[in-house]
Design a protein around this motif. Structure first.
Motif, mmCIF file in Angstrom:
data_model
loop_
_atom_site.group_PDB
_atom_site.id
_atom_site.type_symbol
_atom_site.label_atom_id
_atom_site.label_comp_id
_atom_site.label_asym_id
_atom_site.label_seq_id
_atom_site.Cartn_x
_atom_site.Cartn_y
_atom_site.Cartn_z
ATOM 1 N N GLU A 262 0.833 -1.205 0.000
ATOM 2 C CA GLU A 262 0.000 0.000 0.000
ATOM 3 C C GLU A 262 0.868 1.256 0.000
ATOM 4 O O GLU A 262 0.608 2.206 -0.740
ATOM 5 C CB GLU A 262 -0.907 -0.006 1.226
ATOM 6 N N LYS A 263 1.914 1.249 0.807
ATOM 7 C CA LYS A 263 2.802 2.413 0.885
ATOM 8 C C LYS A 263 3.509 2.647 -0.450
ATOM 9 O O LYS A 263 3.734 3.801 -0.852
ATOM 10 C CB LYS A 263 3.823 2.221 2.004
ATOM 11 N N VAL A 264 3.851 1.563 -1.140
ATOM 12 C CA VAL A 264 4.471 1.701 -2.465
ATOM 13 C C VAL A 264 3.501 2.363 -3.438
ATOM 14 O O VAL A 264 3.845 3.316 -4.140
ATOM 15 C CB VAL A 264 4.912 0.325 -2.995
ATOM 16 N N ALA A 265 2.265 1.866 -3.486
ATOM 17 C CA ALA A 265 1.270 2.404 -4.412
ATOM 18 C C ALA A 265 0.924 3.853 -4.096
ATOM 19 O O ALA A 265 0.672 4.653 -5.006
ATOM 20 C CB ALA A 265 0.022 1.535 -4.375
ATOM 21 N N GLU A 266 0.912 4.194 -2.826
ATOM 22 C CA GLU A 266 0.544 5.554 -2.417
ATOM 23 C C GLU A 266 1.579 6.588 -2.832
ATOM 24 O O GLU A 266 1.296 7.793 -2.792
ATOM 25 C CB GLU A 266 0.323 5.603 -0.912
ATOM 26 N N GLN A 267 2.743 6.161 -3.248
ATOM 27 C CA GLN A 267 3.726 7.107 -3.783
ATOM 28 C C GLN A 267 3.260 7.690 -5.121
ATOM 29 O O GLN A 267 3.759 8.729 -5.559
ATOM 30 C CB GLN A 267 5.071 6.410 -3.965
ATOM 31 N N TYR A 268 2.293 7.017 -5.760
ATOM 32 C CA TYR A 268 1.822 7.431 -7.080
ATOM 33 C C TYR A 268 0.327 7.779 -7.101
ATOM 34 O O TYR A 268 -0.096 8.629 -7.889
ATOM 35 C CB TYR A 268 2.082 6.311 -8.098
ATOM 36 N N LEU A 269 -0.463 7.108 -6.279
ATOM 37 C CA LEU A 269 -1.916 7.274 -6.315
ATOM 38 C C LEU A 269 -2.432 7.693 -4.944
ATOM 39 O O LEU A 269 -2.097 7.060 -3.924
ATOM 40 C CB LEU A 269 -2.594 5.966 -6.711
ATOM 41 N N PRO A 270 -3.279 8.724 -4.880
ATOM 42 C CA PRO A 270 -3.801 9.155 -3.585
ATOM 43 C C PRO A 270 -4.889 8.265 -3.019
ATOM 44 O O PRO A 270 -5.160 8.295 -1.821
ATOM 45 C CB PRO A 270 -4.348 10.561 -3.876
ATOM 46 N N SER A 271 -5.533 7.445 -3.891
ATOM 47 C CA SER A 271 -6.650 6.634 -3.430
ATOM 48 C C SER A 271 -6.314 5.144 -3.585
ATOM 49 O O SER A 271 -6.523 4.549 -4.649
ATOM 50 C CB SER A 271 -7.916 6.971 -4.228
ATOM 51 N N VAL A 272 -5.777 4.570 -2.516
ATOM 52 C CA VAL A 272 -5.437 3.152 -2.478
ATOM 53 C C VAL A 272 -6.210 2.528 -1.318
ATOM 54 O O VAL A 272 -6.129 3.018 -0.175
ATOM 55 C CB VAL A 272 -3.936 2.912 -2.292
ATOM 56 N N PHE A 273 -6.967 1.480 -1.611
ATOM 57 C CA PHE A 273 -7.792 0.838 -0.596
ATOM 58 C C PHE A 273 -7.392 -0.635 -0.474
ATOM 59 O O PHE A 273 -7.037 -1.271 -1.463
ATOM 60 C CB PHE A 273 -9.281 0.942 -0.969
ATOM 61 N N LEU A 274 -7.486 -1.141 0.739
ATOM 62 C CA LEU A 274 -7.133 -2.529 1.010
ATOM 63 C C LEU A 274 -8.390 -3.359 1.190
ATOM 64 O O LEU A 274 -9.364 -2.915 1.811
ATOM 65 C CB LEU A 274 -6.268 -2.628 2.267
ATOM 66 N N GLY A 275 -8.375 -4.582 0.631
ATOM 67 C CA GLY A 275 -9.535 -5.462 0.716
ATOM 68 C C GLY A 275 -9.202 -6.804 1.336
ATOM 69 O O GLY A 275 -8.040 -7.239 1.328
ATOM 70 N N ASN A 276 -10.191 -7.460 1.895
ATOM 71 C CA ASN A 276 -10.065 -8.784 2.529
ATOM 72 C C ASN A 276 -9.107 -8.782 3.707
ATOM 73 O O ASN A 276 -8.433 -9.779 3.975
ATOM 74 C CB ASN A 276 -9.590 -9.836 1.512
ATOM 75 N N MET A 277 -9.077 -7.664 4.446
ATOM 76 C CA MET A 277 -8.126 -7.558 5.549
ATOM 77 C C MET A 277 -8.741 -8.030 6.865
ATOM 78 O O MET A 277 -8.482 -7.455 7.919
ATOM 79 C CB MET A 277 -7.616 -6.119 5.657
ATOM 80 N N PHE A 278 -9.529 -9.080 6.811
ATOM 81 C CA PHE A 278 -10.122 -9.617 8.041
ATOM 82 C C PHE A 278 -9.270 -10.749 8.594
ATOM 83 O O PHE A 278 -8.354 -11.233 7.977
ATOM 84 C CB PHE A 278 -11.547 -10.110 7.776
#
Length: 278
Positions: A262-278
């Motif tokens: 997520e931290k890697v992707a957030e360097q480029y995109l402001p809207s990064v969401f995580l799924g299935n994190m249960f």
């Protein structure tokens, strides 16, 4: 004299089909010399779902939408969650017939229903049904929304025909070109072309199911996020946690790995969401 076999041009497989034969997707076939969606109106799944389940994070949040699926798929993902419908044909699928008029009337009869979502299996292999239902829904109530959850591997002509009737798409981006070719029997170039056609025409969110040892490298996520950002930084990216399914017995993706990516992707995109994190 050999039989002339018409070619299905719905996706990159370009199946040449003999009379009565269905293609790689199990859902399109040669019917009296014409390529048709043999799963037209054959619904294996129908349910009211939260829009967030599709997943959409920034499209009418808090809404519920009538969601439908059929059978068949033009990929062979060995981790498919819906393999009992995506990897079967009309002989093995359990379905009910529902023509566009009936489905649209049902959608309009449900209070506070956002519209129609075509999901569960690959909707673009029966794009004619999607278009017929979407056109009718928009004619009867222009405020209703049509969304697709798709693997994005349809030909340009199909995407062009569908786009005028679609308000949002969530497109899977499953891995690099070798992963598509060797494990999914897919085509990354088709996915990219679809993304590039869609992002400027309707709301777009992209989902990557992060699988250990397959697509969980930082360099892959960096390339994906930077690619999407080069088109539009407003594109939403979902990084979804994998669990063992179908033919994969790889252990579930560690939560720490998803958060690191997520931290890697957030360097480029402001809207990064995580799924299935249960």
């Amino acid at each position: 004299m050999s039989e002339e076999r018409p070619v299905c041009n719905t996706c990159f497989h370009h199946c040449a089909l003999s009379s009565g034969q269905t293609g790689y997707c199990r859902a399109r076939g040669n019917v009296d010399g014409v390529i048709r969606a043999v799963n037209y109106g054959c619904l294996t799944s129908i349910a009211m779902d939260p829009i967030e389940k599709k997943p959409f994070a920034k499209f009418y949040s808090g809404s519920e939408i009538l969601s439908v699926g059929s059978f068949g798929c033009n990929l062979r993902c060995p981790f498919c969650q819906n393999y009992t419908i995506s990897q079967v044909d009309s002989l093995k699928a359990s379905f009910r017939q529902m023509m566009p008029e009936e489905l649209v009337n049902l959608a309009l009869s449900i209070p506070d229903n956002l519209g129609l979502a075509f999901t569960y299996n690959e909707p673009l292999i029966s794009y004619e049904y999607v278009i017929d239902c979407a056109k009718l829904l928009k004619e009867k109530d222009p405020s209703k929304k049509v969304v697709l959850v798709t693997n994005g591997t349809a030909e340009e002509k199909v995407i062009s025909e569908v786009l005028p009737y679609v308000d949002a798409m969530n497109i899977d981006y499953k891995g690099d070109a070798a992963f598509y070719r060797d494990e999914l029997h897919g085509d990354l170039a088709s996915v990219r072309r679809t993304i590039e056609m869609v992002y400027a025409s309707c709301h777009l969110e992209v989902t990557c199911l992060v699988i250990p040892g397959k697509n969980d490298r930082e360099d892959f996520i960096r390339e994906l996020a930077s690619y999407l950002a080069s088109l539009s930084p407003s594109i939403v990216l979902h990084l979804s946690r994998y669990f063992p399914r179908y033919q994969y017995d790889i252990e579930a993706t560690p939560k720490a790995d998803i958060k690191r990516l997520e931290k890697v992707a957030e360097q480029y995109l402001p809207s990064v969401f995580l799924g299935n994190m249960f």
